[in-house]
Scaffold this motif. Structure first.
Motif, PDB file in Angstrom:
ATOM      1  N   GLY A  81       3.964   2.822  -5.260  1.00 20.88           N
ATOM      2  CA  GLY A  81       3.395   3.305  -6.530  1.00 20.88           C
ATOM      3  C   GLY A  81       4.027   2.599  -7.639  1.00 20.88           C
ATOM      4  N   PRO A  97       2.955   7.810  -2.865  1.00 22.54           N
ATOM      5  CA  PRO A  97       3.676   6.856  -2.122  1.00 22.54           C
ATOM      6  C   PRO A  97       4.970   7.223  -1.808  1.00 22.54           C
ATOM      7  CG  PRO A  97       3.705   6.408  -4.580  1.00 22.54           C
ATOM      8  CD  PRO A  97       2.731   7.692  -4.357  1.00 22.54           C
ATOM      9  N   THR A 117      -1.744   8.508  -4.744  1.00 29.28           N
ATOM     10  CA  THR A 117      -1.565   8.236  -3.149  1.00 29.28           C
ATOM     11  C   THR A 117      -0.256   8.745  -2.480  1.00 29.28           C
ATOM     12  OG1 THR A 117      -0.618   5.767  -3.137  1.00 29.28           O
ATOM     13  CG2 THR A 117      -3.059   6.226  -3.046  1.00 29.28           C
ATOM     14  N   ARG A 163       0.627  -1.222   0.083  1.00 33.68           N
ATOM     15  CA  ARG A 163      -0.128   0.057   0.160  1.00 33.68           C
ATOM     16  C   ARG A 163       0.949   1.212  -0.038  1.00 33.68           C
ATOM     17  NH1 ARG A 163      -4.901  -1.355   4.336  1.00 33.68           N
ATOM     18  NH2 ARG A 163      -5.647  -3.355   2.973  1.00 33.68           N
ATOM     19  N   ARG A 164       2.096   1.149   0.293  1.00 31.65           N
ATOM     20  CA  ARG A 164       3.077   2.360   0.322  1.00 31.65           C
ATOM     21  C   ARG A 164       3.734   2.226  -1.069  1.00 31.65           C
ATOM     22  NH1 ARG A 164       7.293   1.003   4.818  1.00 31.65           N
ATOM     23  NH2 ARG A 164       7.879   2.978   4.251  1.00 31.65           N
TER      24      ARG A 164
END
Length: 596
Positions: A87, A162, A160, A84-85
């Motif tokens: 990209g 990242p 997000t 989730r961290r």
């Protein structure tokens, strides 16, 4: 987000596919907050390396530790949390084909944040403007060019903010002007976020001017890794030839030719007592004149990157030999051969994988949020492709059963039992089997082809990297849809088959309508209908599982998807007949016949 990006420490990483070793004993540290480029001839496993860092592929040995989490040995839940961290920009964009460009870019925000739609819209348009796609956001990925898909994939990877960005050939499919804009964009992203960036590229100009560090894979090992300033001035023959893009040197057109040249070089080393090898390693760590190094890109706003400051601090006062990793390309002991598996062993492994997938589907069926919309869509799709074939097949099945049983009962003088025998054969055996065959041949093939195409387009990998479980999102709705359709089709086939059998027994064979119905009502039980429905549900579930498993594991490109579709149909047929025998035997042992 921690300043300086994430720390990535790789030690002894080794990856093979079967008997083919891709690379071995790769060790390096990605400096936090800096940009690193990974180079190498085609076929050296650069994309495989990226997927190993993401935890999408499992290396046989070594470790890849990202801020304390080893992506090789961690559980899937732990890897999911780390991803989730990330990209990630995949080589072909890996855009979800059923979503617009806007929805693709918004996808990570909708999955993992609590932002309002207006906040999501603002963020998405900021990223679309960065990559020059404002005005194209309403189009599907199939309606835009490959370069646009690549830029949309970059926007999604950055939405997000990242702290780890992985780019697989970000310049492929782009013209030189847009490649220059992309390089500046990556530099600006690093300046703004201080993210740790690793990119794979064949673009020498990009490799010379964008990264802080450069690594190179060649002949199954990491031959050089270190600061850009040292690698660009390296006198290693492999590095020099690749960076200059010339034909003369140890890199040939094919891996086999590379091996021949390397063996000749190894013979020289052996004859010289290894001095040639030591000389090459020493020369590779000695920088030459500074003018040979092109200027590095700088942030477009004129700021100074924190990663560049840390990079400069590492270079000042440090021996270059401590900063530059040089592979000697010496011969290493061969890897142990992979264990041989027989056809029986592969079959057992396949059954085990399908069973594990089934258990995972059952577990995730209870997890929220449930994909109701996707389930309804899959149910409707499977029903549309299955209802007509099922009805058409049910008529001859019912007719054949009625004609065969009618002839047999006449021969043994038991015409009064024709109706019961025909109806029970249709309800208990023919209907579930016809239902399953139709679902496997029509619905299952469609499921396998859909998932297979998503797999080779890297959509499944993209889902995993975006923190979405593809089993829960894609397979659970398809399995549930297949079960619901199987129940519907089983009832349809039973009705059509019984009516067809009645027509052929009464009209063609001259049977008595009253006797046909009387024998059925006298001997049939409600449990007979239940067992038919239970069989149909189990068969539909199996068909969906096998199709999904083969769709997630195609070998090769489009041809591999076609092979997987054929395999899914054949495997499903074999499993269904075996499971049908087991269920029928168990039912007859547990439920006594009526009148017994």
């Amino acid at each position: 987000m921690a300043r300086g990006g994430a720390s990535v420490e790789i030690r002894g990483l080794t990856k093979s596919f079967g008997a083919q070793n891709i690379w071995r004993d790769v060790s390096l540290d990605l400096p936090p907050g800096e940009i690193t480029a990974l180079l190498g001839p085609s076929g050296t496993g650069k994309s495989v390396f990226l997927k190993s860092v993401m935890g999408l592929l499992r290396p046989e040995a070594g470790s890849c530790v990202i801020d304390g989490v080893d992506m090789v040995t961690a559980s899937e839940a732990e890897r999911q949390e780390v991803r989730r961290r990330f990209g990630v920009l995949f080589q072909d964009g890996a855009m979800f084909g059923s979503m617009s460009v806007y929805d693709n870019v918004a996808f990570p925000l909708r999955e993992h944040t609590h932002l309002s739609e207006s906040e999501i819209r603002s963020t998405v348009y900021d990223k679309l403007e960065l990559v020059g796609l404002v005005g194209e956001e309403h189009k599907l990925p199939g309606e835009v060019s490959g370069g646009m898909r690549k830029r949309a994939g970059l926007a999604r990877s950055l939405v997000t903010d990242p702290d780890i960005v992985l780019c697989d050939e970000p310049d492929s499919g782009l013209d030189p002007v847009r490649t220059a804009f992309l390089a500046q964009l990556i530099m600006d992203v690093n300046a703004a976020t201080d993210a740790t960036i690793l990119m794979v590229t064949h673009n020498i100009e990009l490799a010379r001017t964008l990264p802080d560090n450069i690594g190179m894979l060649y002949r199954r090992e990491l031959v050089v890794f270190g600061p850009r300033e040292l690698v660009l001035t390296s006198q290693d023959p492999v590095v020099e030839q690749f960076m200059e893009g010339r034909r003369q040197g140890p890199i040939a057109m094919s891996e086999e030719a590379d091996t021949t040249i390397a063996e000749a070089s190894a013979s020289e080393d052996h004859a010289g007592g290894g001095t040639a090898l030591l000389t090459r390693a020493r020369r590779a760590s000695e920088p030459v004149a500074a003018p040979a190094i092109p200027d590095q890109l700088t942030p477009s706003d004129g700021s100074v990157r924190e990663g560049a400051l840390r990079h400069r601090d590492r270079l000042v006062g440090t021996d270059p030999a401590d900063l530059l990793t040089v592979g000697g390309r010496e011969e290493k002991a061969p890897l142990p051969p992979p264990p041989r598996t027989t056809a029986i062993g592969r079959g057992i492994d396949l059954l085990g994988d399908v069973l594990a997938l089934g258990l995972e589907v059952l577990r995730l069926s209870l997890r929220r949020p449930y994909a109701w919309r996707e389930t309804i869509e899959q149910f409707w799709f499977l029903a549309r492709v299955s209802i007509l074939p099922a009805a058409l097949v049910a008529i001859p099945f019912g007719a054949v059963i009625a004609l065969q049983l009618g002839s047999l009962t006449v021969q043994i003088g038991a015409q009064s039992f024709t109706g019961a025998a025909s109806v029970l054969a249709v309800v208990q055996q023919a209907s579930p089997i016809v239902t399953a065959l139709v679902i496997a041949g029509a619905g299952g093939a469609a499921i396998c082809a859909d998932l297979g195409s998503r797999t080779i387009r890297e959509e499944i990998d993209a889902m995993k990297v975006l923190g979405v479980n593809p089993v829960q999102r894609l397979i659970v709705p398809r399995a549930h849809g297949a079960v619901l359709v199987a129940l519907l089709l089983n009832g349809l086939v039973s009705v059509v088959g019984v009516l067809g059998g009645y027509f052929f027994n009464v009209v063609v064979q001259g049977g008595t309508p009253g006797a046909y119905l009387a024998s059925f009502t006298a001997l049939a039980q409600i449990q007979d209908l239940f067992v038919g429905e239970i069989k149909a549900a189990i068969f539909g579930f199996i068909a969906a599982l096998v199709a999904a498993h083969r769709g997630l594991n195609p070998k090769g490109g489009p041809k591999g998807v076609g092979d997987s579709v054929n395999q899914s149909v054949v495997i499903t047929f074999l499993l269904l007949f075996f499971v049908n025998f087991a269920i029928t035997t168990l039912y007859l042992q547990i439920v006594p016949a009526k009148g017994a």
